[in-house]
Scaffold this active site. Structure first.
Site, PDB file in Angstrom:
ATOM      1  N   GLU A   1       0.857  -1.192   0.000  1.00 44.41           N
ATOM      2  CA  GLU A   1       0.000   0.000   0.000  1.00 44.41           C
ATOM      3  C   GLU A   1       0.889   1.237   0.000  1.00 44.41           C
ATOM      4  O   GLU A   1       2.090   1.126   0.279  1.00 44.41           O
ATOM      5  CB  GLU A   1      -0.913  -0.025   1.237  1.00 44.41           C
ATOM      6  CG  GLU A   1      -1.831  -1.240   1.218  1.00 44.41           C
ATOM      7  CD  GLU A   1      -2.889  -1.235   2.312  1.00 44.41           C
ATOM      8  OE1 GLU A   1      -2.866  -0.331   3.185  1.00 44.41           O
ATOM      9  OE2 GLU A   1      -3.741  -2.148   2.278  1.00 44.41           O
TER      10      GLU A   1
ATOM     11  N   PHE B   1      42.757  -7.249 -24.032  1.00 42.04           N
ATOM     12  CA  PHE B   1      43.285  -6.478 -22.887  1.00 42.04           C
ATOM     13  C   PHE B   1      43.095  -7.293 -21.613  1.00 42.04           C
ATOM     14  O   PHE B   1      41.961  -7.676 -21.270  1.00 42.04           O
ATOM     15  CB  PHE B   1      42.559  -5.135 -22.746  1.00 42.04           C
ATOM     16  CG  PHE B   1      42.760  -4.230 -23.933  1.00 42.04           C
ATOM     17  CD1 PHE B   1      44.030  -3.753 -24.255  1.00 42.04           C
ATOM     18  CD2 PHE B   1      41.686  -3.845 -24.726  1.00 42.04           C
ATOM     19  CE1 PHE B   1      44.217  -2.914 -25.344  1.00 42.04           C
ATOM     20  CE2 PHE B   1      41.873  -3.014 -25.816  1.00 42.04           C
ATOM     21  CZ  PHE B   1      43.131  -2.551 -26.130  1.00 42.04           C
ATOM     22  N   GLN B   2      44.189  -7.535 -20.921  1.00 41.08           N
ATOM     23  CA  GLN B   2      44.067  -8.446 -19.775  1.00 41.08           C
ATOM     24  C   GLN B   2      43.142  -7.896 -18.686  1.00 41.08           C
ATOM     25  O   GLN B   2      42.413  -8.651 -18.035  1.00 41.08           O
ATOM     26  CB  GLN B   2      45.443  -8.761 -19.183  1.00 41.08           C
ATOM     27  CG  GLN B   2      45.370  -9.967 -18.274  1.00 41.08           C
ATOM     28  CD  GLN B   2      46.685 -10.321 -17.625  1.00 41.08           C
ATOM     29  OE1 GLN B   2      47.416  -9.464 -17.120  1.00 41.08           O
ATOM     30  NE2 GLN B   2      47.024 -11.594 -17.650  1.00 41.08           N
TER      31      GLN B   2
ATOM     32  N   GLY C   1      31.112   0.062 -23.979  1.00 43.46           N
ATOM     33  CA  GLY C   1      31.394   1.480 -24.183  1.00 43.46           C
ATOM     34  C   GLY C   1      30.099   2.240 -24.448  1.00 43.46           C
ATOM     35  O   GLY C   1      29.033   1.893 -23.912  1.00 43.46           O
TER      36      GLY C   1
ATOM     37  N   GLU D   1       9.690  -8.156  -3.897  1.00 43.75           N
ATOM     38  CA  GLU D   1       9.641  -9.483  -3.240  1.00 43.75           C
ATOM     39  C   GLU D   1      10.412  -9.420  -1.920  1.00 43.75           C
ATOM     40  O   GLU D   1      11.050 -10.392  -1.508  1.00 43.75           O
ATOM     41  CB  GLU D   1      10.231 -10.588  -4.137  1.00 43.75           C
ATOM     42  CG  GLU D   1       9.598 -10.719  -5.510  1.00 43.75           C
ATOM     43  CD  GLU D   1       8.379 -11.628  -5.554  1.00 43.75           C
ATOM     44  OE1 GLU D   1       8.034 -12.233  -4.524  1.00 43.75           O
ATOM     45  OE2 GLU D   1       7.761 -11.713  -6.628  1.00 43.75           O
TER      46      GLU D   1
HETATM   47  C1  LIG Z   1       8.003  -2.113 -10.293  1.00 37.11           C
HETATM   48  C2  LIG Z   1       7.424  -2.598  -9.008  1.00 37.11           C
HETATM   49  C3  LIG Z   1       6.477  -3.609  -9.026  1.00 37.11           C
HETATM   50  C4  LIG Z   1       5.890  -4.044  -7.837  1.00 37.11           C
HETATM   51  N1  LIG Z   1       4.918  -5.000  -7.888  1.00 37.11           N
HETATM   52  C5  LIG Z   1       4.220  -5.288  -6.756  1.00 37.11           C
HETATM   53  C6  LIG Z   1       3.082  -6.149  -6.821  1.00 37.11           C
HETATM   54  O1  LIG Z   1       2.726  -6.680  -7.879  1.00 37.11           O
HETATM   55  N2  LIG Z   1       2.379  -6.381  -5.677  1.00 37.11           N
HETATM   56  C7  LIG Z   1       2.746  -5.824  -4.477  1.00 37.11           C
HETATM   57  O2  LIG Z   1       2.062  -6.080  -3.490  1.00 37.11           O
HETATM   58  N3  LIG Z   1       3.815  -5.015  -4.395  1.00 37.11           N
HETATM   59  C8  LIG Z   1       4.555  -4.725  -5.502  1.00 37.11           C
HETATM   60  N4  LIG Z   1       5.642  -3.873  -5.438  1.00 37.11           N
HETATM   61  C9  LIG Z   1       5.975  -3.251  -4.164  1.00 37.11           C
HETATM   62  C10 LIG Z   1       7.279  -3.723  -3.546  1.00 37.11           C
HETATM   63  O3  LIG Z   1       7.110  -5.012  -3.038  1.00 37.11           O
HETATM   64  C11 LIG Z   1       7.692  -2.687  -2.488  1.00 37.11           C
HETATM   65  O4  LIG Z   1       8.090  -1.518  -3.182  1.00 37.11           O
HETATM   66  C12 LIG Z   1       8.805  -3.192  -1.594  1.00 37.11           C
HETATM   67  O5  LIG Z   1       8.331  -4.213  -0.750  1.00 37.11           O
HETATM   68  C13 LIG Z   1       9.389  -2.095  -0.719  1.00 37.11           C
HETATM   69  O6  LIG Z   1       8.395  -1.372  -0.056  1.00 37.11           O
HETATM   70  P1  LIG Z   1       8.410   0.223  -0.116  1.00 37.11           P
HETATM   71  O7  LIG Z   1       8.551   0.634  -1.538  1.00 37.11           O
HETATM   72  O8  LIG Z   1       7.230   0.729   0.632  1.00 37.11           O
HETATM   73  O9  LIG Z   1       9.744   0.647   0.624  1.00 37.11           O
HETATM   74  P2  LIG Z   1       9.904   0.881   2.212  1.00 37.11           P
HETATM   75  O10 LIG Z   1       9.372  -0.266   2.964  1.00 37.11           O
HETATM   76  O11 LIG Z   1       9.370   2.224   2.535  1.00 37.11           O
HETATM   77  O12 LIG Z   1      11.485   0.907   2.351  1.00 37.11           O
HETATM   78  C14 LIG Z   1      12.286   2.066   2.077  1.00 37.11           C
HETATM   79  C15 LIG Z   1      13.749   1.695   2.366  1.00 37.11           C
HETATM   80  O13 LIG Z   1      13.901   1.356   3.754  1.00 37.11           O
HETATM   81  C16 LIG Z   1      14.452   0.045   3.870  1.00 37.11           C
HETATM   82  N5  LIG Z   1      13.880  -0.595   5.068  1.00 37.11           N
HETATM   83  C17 LIG Z   1      12.574  -0.703   5.421  1.00 37.11           C
HETATM   84  N6  LIG Z   1      12.448  -1.345   6.581  1.00 37.11           N
HETATM   85  C18 LIG Z   1      13.704  -1.674   6.989  1.00 37.11           C
HETATM   86  C19 LIG Z   1      14.255  -2.341   8.124  1.00 37.11           C
HETATM   87  N7  LIG Z   1      13.472  -2.855   9.080  1.00 37.11           N
HETATM   88  N8  LIG Z   1      15.592  -2.473   8.219  1.00 37.11           N
HETATM   89  C20 LIG Z   1      16.411  -1.987   7.244  1.00 37.11           C
HETATM   90  N9  LIG Z   1      15.942  -1.346   6.134  1.00 37.11           N
HETATM   91  C21 LIG Z   1      14.614  -1.188   6.013  1.00 37.11           C
HETATM   92  C22 LIG Z   1      14.052  -0.664   2.594  1.00 37.11           C
HETATM   93  O14 LIG Z   1      14.893  -1.761   2.317  1.00 37.11           O
HETATM   94  C23 LIG Z   1      14.193   0.463   1.571  1.00 37.11           C
HETATM   95  O15 LIG Z   1      15.544   0.603   1.212  1.00 37.11           O
HETATM   96  C24 LIG Z   1       6.289  -3.466  -6.606  1.00 37.11           C
HETATM   97  C25 LIG Z   1       7.273  -2.471  -6.590  1.00 37.11           C
HETATM   98  C26 LIG Z   1       7.832  -2.032  -7.767  1.00 37.11           C
HETATM   99  C27 LIG Z   1       8.874  -0.948  -7.725  1.00 37.11           C
END
Ligand SMILES: Cc1cc2nc3c(=O)[nH]c(=O)nc-3n(C[C@H](O)[C@H](O)[C@H](O)COP(=O)(O)OP(=O)(O)OC[C@H]3O[C@@H](n4cnc5c(N)ncnc54)[C@H](O)[C@@H]3O)c2cc1C
Length: 382
Positions: A126, A276-277, A338, A362
């Site tokens: 969400e 080029f190595q 390049g 994921e």
């Molecule tokens: C192209 C695309 C397709 C997608 N498709 C789907 C889909 O089909 N269905 C679906 O449900 N979702 C989908 N997603 C969502 C995706 O799973 C989420 O974007 C992802 O899980 C990260 O959540 P967020 O973007 O809210 O990042 P956030 O959770 O806000 O994280 C922001 C940053 O903080 C880091 N972070 C957060 N919590 C912690 C912690 N406890 N410790 C350390 N670091 C942390 C994260 O690693 C990240 O670097 C998609 C996303 C993209 C970009």
């Protein structure tokens, strides 16, 4: 211990590879420009048994192991990781219906999922909850006939394109135990979609917000038991992580193979650049890391198939390692081309763009590290 693929596994890989080269690769850039994968592609993939890859055979699925499925995704991604990843999401949904759905729900949705007349999308994230997915706020209020769903799902692959959505929504109290999973069909009143997200890679598959506004669904569309939706949503993720890693591997291998060829043809300072190595060493390092990634991925898949207690840890480790090796390899291949690597015609820049998101979805690679670290601390204390 035997590291070789069986004859059957080699056949699966070759079949998927051949299909990808013939039916996906020649059109991948066109589909990327259009932001659309023709719906007619999916039944063709389903004919190969790829619509219900790990749906049980007694339910008319292909019944592959997770290791075998990674071969399909590695092979298809050699043509286009964006198309292959969309197939992975559909298969995750089909497997959820097979594994957790009632007989009636299976009867209603599995045949069209397996034939891919219905493409499924997965709605967990969400706008305000991604990594912390259990904090989701979409509400499922019980009605006389079923549930009424209200809320917004973000970043949905196939949003506005899929024929049905598995939506994780809050039917009960706070936390993961208050979440249920439900199937919402396209065309349901109250279901609408945000604008097409402009994004770096995976451009052929549409990503949109999925908006639910008092969307009424019948009680029979509840997947499995009420309050178990989060468990179901997570259950698919170990395998999803293997698939996304396989997608990185297949596409990065395409980049590496074409770079090896290119370096024999491209001359600088009077000789082919493969002489080029310093560059030979880069090739060697890429090959070493790719082979390590492949073995590690297949070991993790094997663990999941065996039901090993440390399978989740291995899937997380593989996802972190393989997706980062994939991105690094593709980026190095761009560099070795390049200026030509930066041009669309050579196909490398698309791979770099497509693979980047594999480090984010994921479960981000930070979350993968969290899973591994937690497992280490638990192992130490037990
Ligand atoms: C192209 C695309 C397709 C997608 N498709 C789907 C889909 O089909 N269905 C679906 O449900 N979702 C989908 N997603 C969502 C995706 O799973 C989420 O974007 C992802 O899980 C990260 O959540 P967020 O973007 O809210 O990042 P956030 O959770 O806000 O994280 C922001 C940053 O903080 C880091 N972070 C957060 N919590 C912690 C912690 N406890 N410790 C350390 N670091 C942390 C994260 O690693 C990240 O670097 C998609 C996303 C993209 C970009």
């Amino acid at each position: 211990m035997d590291f070789a693929l069986t004859d059957e596994q080699s056949t699966i890989f070759e079949m998927a590879y051949a299909f990808g080269q013939e039916r996906i690769a020649p059109f991948a850039r066109e589909w990327e420009a259009a932001g659309d994968i023709p719906k007619s592609l999916w039944p063709e993939l389903a004919e190969l048994g790829f619509g219900g890859l790990y749906v049980r055979e007694e339910n008319d699925g292909t019944g592959l192991s997770r290791l075998d499925a990674t071969l399909v995704f590695e092979a298809l991604s050699a043509a286009c990781p964006s198309v292959a990843a969309m197939l992975s999401i559909h298969n995750m949904c089909a497997a959820m219906i097979d594994k957790f759905g009632s007989d009636a729900l299976r009867e209603k949705y599995l045949p069209s999922a397996i034939s891919m007349e219905r493409v499924f999308a997965y709605c967990l994230t969400e706008p305000a909850s991604g990594s912390d997915a259990a904090a989701l706020k979409t509400r499922a209020v019980e009605t006389a006939d079923g549930f009424s769903l209200t809320g917004t799902k973000a970043f949905i692959s196939g949003g506005g394109y899929a024929d049905a959505y598995i939506v994780m929504a809050r039917s009960d109290g706070d936390g993961p135990k208050g979440i249920s999973a439900m199937i919402v069909e396209d065309g349901t009143e109250g279901l609408s979609f945000g604008a097409l997200e402009e994004k770096m890679g995976w451009r052929s598959q549409p990503t949109r917000q999925v908006q639910l506004d008092n969307c009424n669904i019948p009680a029979e569309n509840l997947l499995g038991e009420r309050g178990k939706g989060f468990t179901y949503a997570m259950a698919g993720l170990d395998g999803g992580r293997l698939n996304i890693s396989a997608c990185s591997l297949g596409a990065a291998q395409t980049a590496l193979t074409s770079t090896l060829q290119y370096m024999g043809e491209r001359k600088a300072f009077g000789k082919p650049i493969d002489q080029f190595q310093a560059l030979q060493f880069r090739l060697a390092d890429m090959e070493i890391e790719m082979q390590a990634a492949r073995i590690f991925l297949r070991q993790a898949a094997w663990k999941l198939d065996q039901g090993a207690p440390d399978a989740t840890k291995f899937c997380a480790m593989a996802k972190r390692f393989v997706t980062e090796v994939g991105s690094k390899t593709a980026n190095q291949c761009l560099q070795l081309h390049g200026g030509y690597g930066y041009l669309s015609d050579y196909g490398i820049e698309k791979i770099v763009r497509d693979l980047r998101v594999h480090e984010i979805l994921e479960g981000t690679n930070e979350i993968m590290r969290m899973i591994v670290a937690r497992a280490l601390l638990t192992e130490r204390n037990s």
